[in-house]
Design a protein around this motif. Structure first.
Motif: not given
Length: 1184
Positions: A844-845, A879-882, A837-838, A860-861
């Motif tokens: 990975t998630s 939550s957002p990842s940015g 995500t980042r 979005i995480v």
């Protein structure tokens, strides 16, 4: 010497071009993934067409081959044999088909078109083709008749003349029946166009010609004059003979039938008006509607059948179209659902001079095909085995799935078999000609169609056939209005409030989600057992995000974002188990009202798909909810997400709670790349939580990550991005506080957050805006503090992990409106996956990738609780990842590849029966709800790179993860835009397939995005095509070519080569039945059917040459059209060789005939010379 291949050279050039388009210096050296697909694997061609022929106009039946042909107003032909044997053909002119005539048991068909052209079709090949065409120049064709076992076709025209065509050479005969000679002095005016031609069943030399005005002429072909002339006051529509040739019946425009004796032309023997009311004074019955067609069929044992369409009384207002069957003293009126186009009686014998013994009637309706069984009491209909009911309700969307799990089709068939209607005829389907093809494709294929009435149909599409498996109605969960006053509370659509817009289906887990036009989503689970649901769980979501008109300020100024939200209500969700009551806002506008009402009574759900939860968007301040534009579901996560032009909502369908409810702009947080500023502030109701102070330059982030029932708002401030040292320090401070307090708070609150609504008296949701405001005021303080901590943290992290694609240009493409004018950014693509995500991620998630109309991709995480009992009680944290990625044009499709370039499919749960006994359910619960986080894909190390494939309306990009470098980029189109894009499997590899609005179908290799196919196939002429076009695996695709037909195509070279073998054969060698026995006395006294040597009458030697200006012969393509489907490969070469041999044999036959004629001429000359020699032998020289 090695063969030079230009295609491989082009592949190399395009690969080099694709490589050069990637960003320099960002491509790792180990990203060269071997790609097996090349341009030689691709070829585009049509395969089959399914469904009812659109706008049918004519019909014909071959009684020996048992083949049915249907022509349409658009010039297409559909031929039907046994179930699974179908064929589609198209006339080049696209003129309407007015009549069809089979050359019975000859494998040929004559079509007459509205542009006055006759065509001869060769049906002895799998793809029929035109052998000959004849274009009439001076006269318009109105009727055609081809006698059984005759090669001479009678053609009637608008001028009242009859011309004769040789169907073998497709040339006119010099024999013409002129209208004035036919009627002579029987009429002083023109008799009108010809509406009927037929020969006497017992005397082929007598031709019955029917004129529109009501005049009939029995023409003697040998003597070339009219033998009898019959006249009636009403216009004629059709004529039918008794098999003995002594009587015929006519149908008229006043709803009457006249029966004539052949040798009594003065007046009809009988006049009947079947549906007319008889006056008491004995006068003529009241006129009725015209009888458009009549057929007269006889039986050896029993009374004859008189079958006709139309003729109903004018006072039967609103009565449906009818087919009337008169058999002896009984008259049966069979009502039809649609107007009757044509009908045919199926008989045991093809000979018109024998007892016909009718056994069925084929009725062609405007939107259906019905076959009536005449052999059973009550005239039941046959169960139609063809897929002709695709349009039973208009198709609104389609999805196509190839290579499905092998147990899926039997499962759907088993539950669908229980839905079959009763009361059909017990006999076998009578149209059973042709043979099935030898299909080499063995993988299962399923098509799902969504319809305007809210129904869905599952079709088995394996091996280029189509058969319905299972039907379901989504409208069953809603209350239906009983009168006009109780219309649904929706202004979205005037009709069809249940129409399906989007279908999302997971074949492995059998989870089904549908989005409807009334802004509703239904989640279904598959079960083989019937259940009764007491109350359908419903969630109401107030997804509304309002922004004023935007204008772009100076480029140097970075303004703050000011949004006008509908207070806290804009981000609230209401979980209910029964329909909510209507409520209004303070100014009397409709508010918090869903468009549809859920049923409050227990719902009996049969085996198959059963509704699990219903989600509805509600009205906001008098405005209806916006339609849903994207939808995704993941059975392993237990999550459903959807979006529209206002924002995005995520639902946990296991806990029946709303996890996320955000406006699209709020997804950006402080990373919004667009300069959005309202023109003028808009006065709105003050929210209880208030808006952020405009002077502080902060962004409104209302309730970004919602707890299952929370409706509170929170504000968070962010510093300027340029103050990096202060920013990093704040991150450290926040992280320390967060680690100490938030973890314990989450553990403390998790169970409370996940409780059902009715078990939380302190969090009770009220009806209407007032109740919701009260609910907000009673929020626990610890929950508010927890939410503030979480979102302050995630807002700061969003700064730190902000990612932008360096290749993105500020200028927007032509297909997307400039951001200065864009007021709403819709969600267009959603994809659940397990990936990085980042940039800094080492494993990975689970996450959700979101694509928008402005070409933005946000991540979005998802933090999922462990499986088992904890998954049912603990909340999913969102939550957002940015992470933000950018492309040109609206995002259409996203997918992920692993290190080897293979497609990473989203996580899914295997299907298990949900309605099992409790003891079994307890044992399997841990397995069923296992945690996703322990799956093998979630423990990948940093060196195991993934690749994100993102396709928009304009371009495609392949991005390396976790580095988020764009390694490949390709601009798909500059002047048009992509309508549909799919990542599909073919030949053990994958590719990106795109369909553009300019009609181009393109494929690209992955991950290099090398162009493999670009064909200008189908320009977008109808939004129906854009709405239904879809690709699937193994080179298959489909679209709705007309409101009633599905066209399947393939872009695989292998399928194109094997298509000839897969198609069924229409023509099969069948012996023609023996002619009826004339009997001793009939043969002795000349009572049987009399044959006619038509060649002697119509041949050039007797009739002379026809007028050259009357008609023009056009040679057809013969069998070449049949070869186009297999343009390359062994099958194509064999087909071409066979056609060449046929043509060579035909030329040799012509040469042999010419040689024989020359030999005959030489022999005659020799005889004459010998006779002359004998005559002059004894003469002296002076005697000459």
């Amino acid at each position: 010497m090695k063969k030079f291949n230009i295609r491989k050279v082009l592949d190399g050039l395009t690969a080099a071009a694709a490589s050069s388009s990637s960003q320099p210096g960002q491509r790792p050296p180990d990203t060269d993934i071997p790609e097996s697909l090349c341009s030689e694997h691709f070829q585009l061609c049509k395969t089959v067409r399914h469904g009812f022929p659109y706008q049918p106009s004519a019909m014909a039946f071959d009684p020996v081959q048992k083949i049915l042909a249907i022509g349409t107003q658009t010039g297409s032909l559909r031929l039907f044999g046994r179930p699974g044997v179908e064929c589609y053909c198209q006339h080049d002119s696209a003129a309407g088909v007015i009549q069809l005539q089979f050359l019975v048991n000859e494998g040929a068909l004559v079509s007459a078109l509205a542009d006055d052209t006759l065509h001869l079709w060769n049906l002895r090949q799998k793809r029929p083709a035109i052998l000959h065409s004849l274009k009439f120049n001076k006269e318009r064709i109105t009727f055609c008749h081809l006698p059984f076992q005759s090669k001479w076709l009678y053609v009637g025209t608008e001028r009242g003349n009859v011309h004769i065509v040789n169907v073998e050479s497709f040339t006119l005969s010099g024999y013409v029946i002129m209208w004035n000679k036919a009627i002579e002095l029987s009429s002083k005016t023109h008799p009108g166009l010809i509406v009927h031609i037929s020969d006497n069943p017992m005397d082929e030399g007598k031709l019955l010609i029917g004129f529109e005005s009501g005049t009939l002429v029995l023409w003697d072909l040998k003597s070339k004059k009219g033998e009898y002339r019959y006249s009636y006051d009403e216009a004629i529509h059709s004529v039918a003979w008794h098999h003995e040739g002594k009587q015929f019946v006519c149908s008229h425009s006043d709803g009457s039938l006249t029966i004539w004796n052949v040798k009594s032309p003065i007046k009809p023997a009988h006049i009947i008006t079947p549906h007319g009311k008889l006056p008491k004074d004995g006068k003529k019955p009241e006129p009725c509607k015209p009888i458009l067609k009549v057929e007269y069929r006889t039986c050896k044992s029993g009374d004859p059948f008189i079958i006709f369409s139309g003729g109903l009384s004018y006072d039967t207002v609103g009565r449906r179209p009818c087919l009337t069957v008169m058999h002896g003293k009984s008259t049966a009126v069979l009502e039809m659902d649609y107007p009757i186009v044509d009908f045919l009686t199926l008989c045991e014998t093809p000979y018109p001079s024998d007892f016909q013994e009718p056994y069925a009637v084929v009725v062609l309706l405007e939107k259906d095909l019905v076959v009536v069984d005449l052999g059973q009491n009550g005239y039941p209909i046959f169960e139609n085995p063809y897929p002709l009911d695709i349009h039973e309700s208009p198709v609104t969307c389609c999805e196509y799935f190839a290579d499905c799990p092998v147990d899926l089709i039997p499962a759907l068939y088993s539950v669908g078999a229980k839905q079959k209607r009763q009361g059909y005829s017990k006999k076998e389907w009578p149209i059973n000609g042709g043979n099935w093809g030898l299909g080499t494709q063995s993988y299962p294929e399923i098509i799902i169609t969504g319809h305007a009435d809210g129904s869905l149909k599952f079709w088995d599409a394996s091996a280029i056939t189509l058969q319905v498996l299972y039907k379901m109605k989504t409208s069953k969960v809603f209350e239906k209005s009983r009168n006009k006053e109780e219309k649904p509370n929706t202004d979205i659509v005037d009709e069809d409030p249940y129409a399906i817009q989007i279908i999302t289906w997971c074949p492995e887990s059998r989870m089904l989600c549908v989005a409807g036009v009334s802004a509703h989503v239904i989640v279904y689970k598959f079960s083989r057992q019937e259940v009764t649901t007491e109350t359908i769980q419903m969630l109401e979501i107030r997804l509304h995000y309002e922004i004023n008109d935007l204008e772009s300020p100076d480029t140097e100024q970075v303004p703050s974002l000011v949004t006008s939200c509908q207070g806290p209500n804009s981000q609230t969700a209401n979980s209910q188990s029964h329909p909510s009551t209507s409520s209004s806002s303070s100014d009397g506008l409709r508010d918090n009202v869903p468009c549809l009402k859920i049923k409050s009574t227990p719902l009996k759900q049969g085996a198959g798909y059963q509704a699990e939860v219903v989600i509805q968007l509600v009205w906001v301040n008098g405005e209806p909810p916006q339609q849903i534009s994207s939808l995704a579901v993941n059975s392993s996560y237990g999550l459903l997400v959807f979006g529209n032009c206002n924002g995005i909502a995520m639902v946990d369908y296991i806990q029946k709670t709303v996890l996320l409810n955000l406006g699209t702009i709020e997804l950006y947080g402080s990373n919004d790349p667009y300069q959005r500023q309202p023109k003028s502030p808009r006065k709105t109701r003050q929210a209880s939580g208030g808006l952020c102070d405009i002077n502080e330059g902060s962004t409104t982030l209302d309730d970004r990550c919602k707890s299952p029932t929370s409706g509170s708002t929170s504000s968070c401030n962010s510093e300027d991005e340029q103050k990096m040292p202060n920013f990093i320090e704040r991150v450290k401070n926040k992280s320390r506080k967060f680690s100490k307090t938030v973890v314990s708070d989450i553990a403390k609150m998790s169970r409370k957050l996940s409780l059902p609504t009715e078990l939380k008296p302190d969090l009770e949701l009220g009806d209407g805006s007032k109740g919701r405001d009260q609910h907000l005021n009673h929020q626990p303080e610890e929950m508010k503090q927890l939410k503030n901590n979480i979102w302050s943290m995630t807002s700061l992290c969003a700064h730190f992990f902000n990612v932008r694609d360096n290749s993105f240009s500020r200028s927007r493409s032509s297909s997307v409106t400039s951001i200065d004018k864009e007021s709403r950014e819709a969600i267009t693509a959603l994809h659940f996956c397990e990936t990085y995500t980042r940039k800094a991620d080492t494993c990975t998630s689970p996450c959700l990738w979101v694509g928008t109309t402005l070409g933005t991709v946000l991540v979005i995480v998802l933090n999922l609780p462990p499986g088992g009992e904890q998954r049912l009680t603990q909340p999913v944290i969102v939550s957002p990842s940015g992470t933000i990625l950018r492309l040109k044009g609206a995002i259409l499709r996203m997918a992920f590849l692993d290190t080897t370039g293979s497609l990473i499919n989203p996580a899914h749960e295997p299907w298990r029966e949900p309605n099992v006994p409790e003891e079994k359910d307890d044992k399997d619960k841990c397995r069923k709800l296992r945690p996703v986080s322990v799956s093998p894909s979630s423990s990948q190390e940093i060196n195991e790179t993934q690749y994100a494939v993102i396709c928009s309306e304009k371009q495609a990009k392949v991005i390396s993860l976790p580095s988020q470098n764009c390694i490949y980029k390709h601009n798909i189109t500059e002047t048009s835009f992509v309508l549909r894009a799919d990542i599909v499997g073919l030949n053990g590899s994958i590719c990106l397939a795109c369909f553009c609005a300019n009609g181009h179908i393109m494929t690209f290799s992955l991950p290099s995005l090398r162009p493999l196919l670009d064909v200008n196939y189908l320009p977008l002429t109808d939004m129906r095509i854009a709405r239904t076009f879809c690709f699937t695996n193994n080179g298959q695709a489909l679209y709705l070519v007309s409101p009633t037909e599905i066209q399947r195509i393939t872009y695989s070279q292998g399928t194109c080569e094997n298509l000839q073998e897969m198609l069924g054969e229409l023509f099969t060698p069948v012996e023609t039945p023996e002619a009826p026995n004339r009997g001793f006395f009939k043969g002795l006294f000349g009572g049987g059917a009399q044959s006619l040597d038509r060649e002697e009458l119509f041949g050039e030697s007797a009739a002379g040459k026809p007028s050259r200006s009357l008609a023009q012969h056009i040679p057809g393509t013969g069998g070449i059209e049949g070869v186009k489907g297999a343009a390359s490969g062994v099958a194509g070469e064999l087909a071409r060789a066979r056609i060449a041999l046929d043509e060579r044999g035909q030329k040799l036959s012509e040469l042999e005939e010419r040689t024989a004629a020359m030999l005959y001429s030489a022999d005659t000359f020799s005889k004459h010379a010998h006779e002359m020699m004998l005559k002059c032998k004894d003469k002296k020289w002076y005697q000459f």
